[in-house]
Design a protein around this motif. Structure first.
Motif, PDB file in Angstrom:
ATOM      1  N   GLU A 171      43.979  -3.696  -2.854  1.00 54.58           N
ATOM      2  CA  GLU A 171      42.845  -2.871  -3.284  1.00 54.58           C
ATOM      3  C   GLU A 171      41.904  -2.558  -2.132  1.00 54.58           C
ATOM      4  OE1 GLU A 171      42.478  -4.500  -7.905  1.00 54.58           O
ATOM      5  OE2 GLU A 171      40.905  -4.926  -6.437  1.00 54.58           O
ATOM      6  N   LEU A 172      41.804  -3.464  -1.183  1.00 54.62           N
ATOM      7  CA  LEU A 172      40.910  -3.260  -0.046  1.00 54.62           C
ATOM      8  C   LEU A 172      41.285  -2.005   0.734  1.00 54.62           C
ATOM      9  CD1 LEU A 172      38.540  -4.305   1.633  1.00 54.62           C
ATOM     10  CD2 LEU A 172      40.129  -5.871   2.779  1.00 54.62           C
ATOM     11  N   ASN A 173      42.556  -1.622   0.699  1.00 56.54           N
ATOM     12  CA  ASN A 173      42.991  -0.406   1.386  1.00 56.54           C
ATOM     13  C   ASN A 173      42.331   0.850   0.820  1.00 56.54           C
ATOM     14  OD1 ASN A 173      44.737  -1.765   3.148  1.00 56.54           O
ATOM     15  ND2 ASN A 173      46.374  -1.784   1.622  1.00 56.54           N
ATOM     16  N   LEU A 174      41.887   0.795  -0.437  1.00 57.55           N
ATOM     17  CA  LEU A 174      41.183   1.941  -1.014  1.00 57.55           C
ATOM     18  C   LEU A 174      39.834   2.175  -0.352  1.00 57.55           C
ATOM     19  CD1 LEU A 174      41.824   1.204  -4.819  1.00 57.55           C
ATOM     20  CD2 LEU A 174      42.999   2.885  -3.395  1.00 57.55           C
ATOM     21  N   PHE A 175      39.243   1.096   0.186  1.00 60.36           N
ATOM     22  CA  PHE A 175      37.898   1.178   0.729  1.00 60.36           C
ATOM     23  C   PHE A 175      37.881   1.176   2.255  1.00 60.36           C
ATOM     24  CE2 PHE A 175      37.904  -0.985  -3.372  1.00 60.36           C
ATOM     25  CZ  PHE A 175      37.045  -0.169  -4.090  1.00 60.36           C
ATOM     26  N   ASP A 176      38.969   0.734   2.867  1.00 65.80           N
ATOM     27  CA  ASP A 176      39.106   0.757   4.317  1.00 65.80           C
ATOM     28  C   ASP A 176      40.537   1.170   4.632  1.00 65.80           C
ATOM     29  OD1 ASP A 176      38.640   0.396   7.041  1.00 65.80           O
ATOM     30  OD2 ASP A 176      39.129  -1.748   6.967  1.00 65.80           O
ATOM     31  N   PRO A 177      40.885   2.438   4.314  1.00 71.07           N
ATOM     32  CA  PRO A 177      42.295   2.865   4.354  1.00 71.07           C
ATOM     33  C   PRO A 177      42.922   2.804   5.743  1.00 71.07           C
ATOM     34  CG  PRO A 177      40.840   4.749   4.048  1.00 71.07           C
ATOM     35  CD  PRO A 177      39.989   3.524   3.894  1.00 71.07           C
ATOM     36  N   ASN A 178      42.114   2.871   6.782  1.00 72.66           N
ATOM     37  CA  ASN A 178      42.665   2.843   8.135  1.00 72.66           C
ATOM     38  C   ASN A 178      42.788   1.431   8.688  1.00 72.66           C
ATOM     39  OD1 ASN A 178      42.835   5.704   8.292  1.00 72.66           O
ATOM     40  ND2 ASN A 178      40.631   5.784   8.691  1.00 72.66           N
ATOM     41  N   GLY A 179      42.386   0.461   7.893  1.00 75.42           N
ATOM     42  CA  GLY A 179      42.510  -0.935   8.323  1.00 75.42           C
ATOM     43  C   GLY A 179      41.708  -1.253   9.559  1.00 75.42           C
ATOM     44  N   LEU A 180      40.533  -0.656   9.674  1.00 74.16           N
ATOM     45  CA  LEU A 180      39.725  -0.836  10.879  1.00 74.16           C
ATOM     46  C   LEU A 180      39.087  -2.224  10.954  1.00 74.16           C
ATOM     47  CD1 LEU A 180      37.946   2.648  10.995  1.00 74.16           C
ATOM     48  CD2 LEU A 180      39.995   1.909  12.231  1.00 74.16           C
ATOM     49  N   LYS A 181      38.908  -2.848   9.808  1.00 75.26           N
ATOM     50  CA  LYS A 181      38.277  -4.166   9.792  1.00 75.26           C
ATOM     51  C   LYS A 181      39.329  -5.229   9.482  1.00 75.26           C
ATOM     52  CE  LYS A 181      33.745  -2.413   8.447  1.00 75.26           C
ATOM     53  NZ  LYS A 181      32.595  -2.543   7.527  1.00 75.26           N
TER      54      LYS A 181
END
Length: 373
Positions: free
Chosen positions: A159-169
């Motif tokens: 689900e975290l990918n929905l909010f940080d889709p580029n995986g920057l964090k």
């Protein structure tokens, strides 16, 4: 290292408060300076009517707890962030479980930001089981307020990918540690005596707040199976109703299973939790939706096999036929698993499996995961 944990803690009760306090204890055991910054108001009564918030337990000894944050007062969000910044922590850890709390927690995290401090969120949930319009926007704001994330289930990691889709964090999955703070293991007889039940019966435990998504209605339907009567199985419901109890009371009456269900529906204080787990033969988590559950980690601590449904992260934590049974979320499959447990003498095998599996869930693994980000 100086650590501040921002989130629920005493005098509030419930699983997230228990998590914050136990994590703080772990940091103390590792030699760090720890403070928990918590709420002055968490759930406003006009939005959460009838929700009892406060614990009757005494304040935890040796744990510094500072009450600053009001969930609906923006001035306190700024003041809390400024207070944290003045303490100059090396690490700010914020458990997150409900989008309603995102403006308060996220704002405090943003104001607290300082050079050399890492802000890590522990994500119990991002999209709640009973979500409302605007929840995703609130969760996105909170995600933007932190530098890294530990999720307690793989489903929340996705689900975290929905909010940080580029995986920057940076982010990683680290399972919920054991809840090992609820007292010593009691003998079955002692535990049953304390709650006034007979040794001759077999007991299945449903524990925790009673909410619709947790599937107590499915478990009650399962208890109507006539095999339960033949096997002498009773259900202990130990926990407080989060909503209206009437539908469950009517269901018990309609199914005519009042003699098979023991209702202890006041809030269970910490010092009584061990009674219910030690009295029970099997713990049932018939959830309709889930990410993970602290109930599993209490069951592991007391080495109690579980029946869990195949939803969210529950199958990740309870391997099928090793520490319990994983079934589909319907009454027939739940009933079949309970009957199988007692008829086929699985207790010894699954108890040994719990003893082995629980070794994976030490709190040192959680602090190591946070440090690795």
């Amino acid at each position: 290292m100086k650590v501040i944990i921002l989130g629920p803690a005493w005098p509030y009760r419930g699983g997230i408060a228990a998590f914050s306090e136990r994590l703080a204890r772990q940091y103390q055991q590792e030699g760090h300076e720890v403070e928990v910054v918590t709420f002055t108001l968490q759930y406003p009564s006009f939005l959460f009517p009838g929700k009892t918030q406060y614990s009757e337990e005494p304040a935890p000894e040796g744990l510094k707890i500072c009450r600053k944050l009001n969930a609906i007062n923006p001035f306190t969000w700024w003041r809390t962030g400024r207070y944290i910044k003045r303490q100059k922590p090396d690490l700010l850890v914020t458990p997150f479980w409900l989008p309603f709390m995102a403006p308060a927690l996220g704002s405090a995290c943003r104001v607290a930001k300082r050079k050399g401090m890492k802000r890590v969120a522990i994500l119990h949930n991002l999209i709640p089981h009973e979500h409302r319009p605007g929840d995703k926007q609130f969760s996105r704001f909170f995600v933007g307020s932190n530098d890294g994330f530990v999720t307690l289930s793989k489903s929340v990691l996705e689900e975290l990918n929905l909010f940080d889709p580029n995986g920057l964090k940076p982010r990683l999955f680290s399972p919920h540690p054991l809840y090992d703070q609820y007292g010593d293991t009691l003998s079955r007889k002692e535990a049953l005596d304390l709650i006034g039940l007979r040794e001759s019966q077999r007991y299945v435990l449903f524990f925790g707040f009673i909410r619709e998504y947790k599937g107590l209605d499915l478990l009650l339907d399962a208890m109507a199976d006539e095999r339960m009567s033949r096997l002498g199985v009773k259900l202990i419901v130990a926990g407080e109703f989060y909503g209206d109890p009437k539908p469950y009371q009517e269901q018990i009456a309609r199914l005519d299973i009042g003699d098979r269900v023991v209702m202890h529906t006041d809030f269970i204080p910490d010092h009584e939790v061990n009674r219910y787990f030690c009295a029970s033969d099997l713990v049932a988590q018939p959830y309709k939706t889930a990410t993970q559950s602290g109930v599993s980690q209490i069951a592991y601590h007391f080495e109690k096999p579980m029946v869990v449904t195949r939803v969210g992260g529950l199958p990740e934590i309870v391997p099928n036929e090793k520490a319990g049974f994983v079934v589909e979320p319907n009454a027939q499959h739940i009933a079949d698993a309970i009957v199988r447990y007692f008829e086929e003498d699985w207790q010894e095998r699954l108890t040994e499996g719990c003893r082995i599996e629980k070794q994976k869930y030490g709190w040192d693994k959680m602090t190591s995961a946070i440090a690795s980000l």
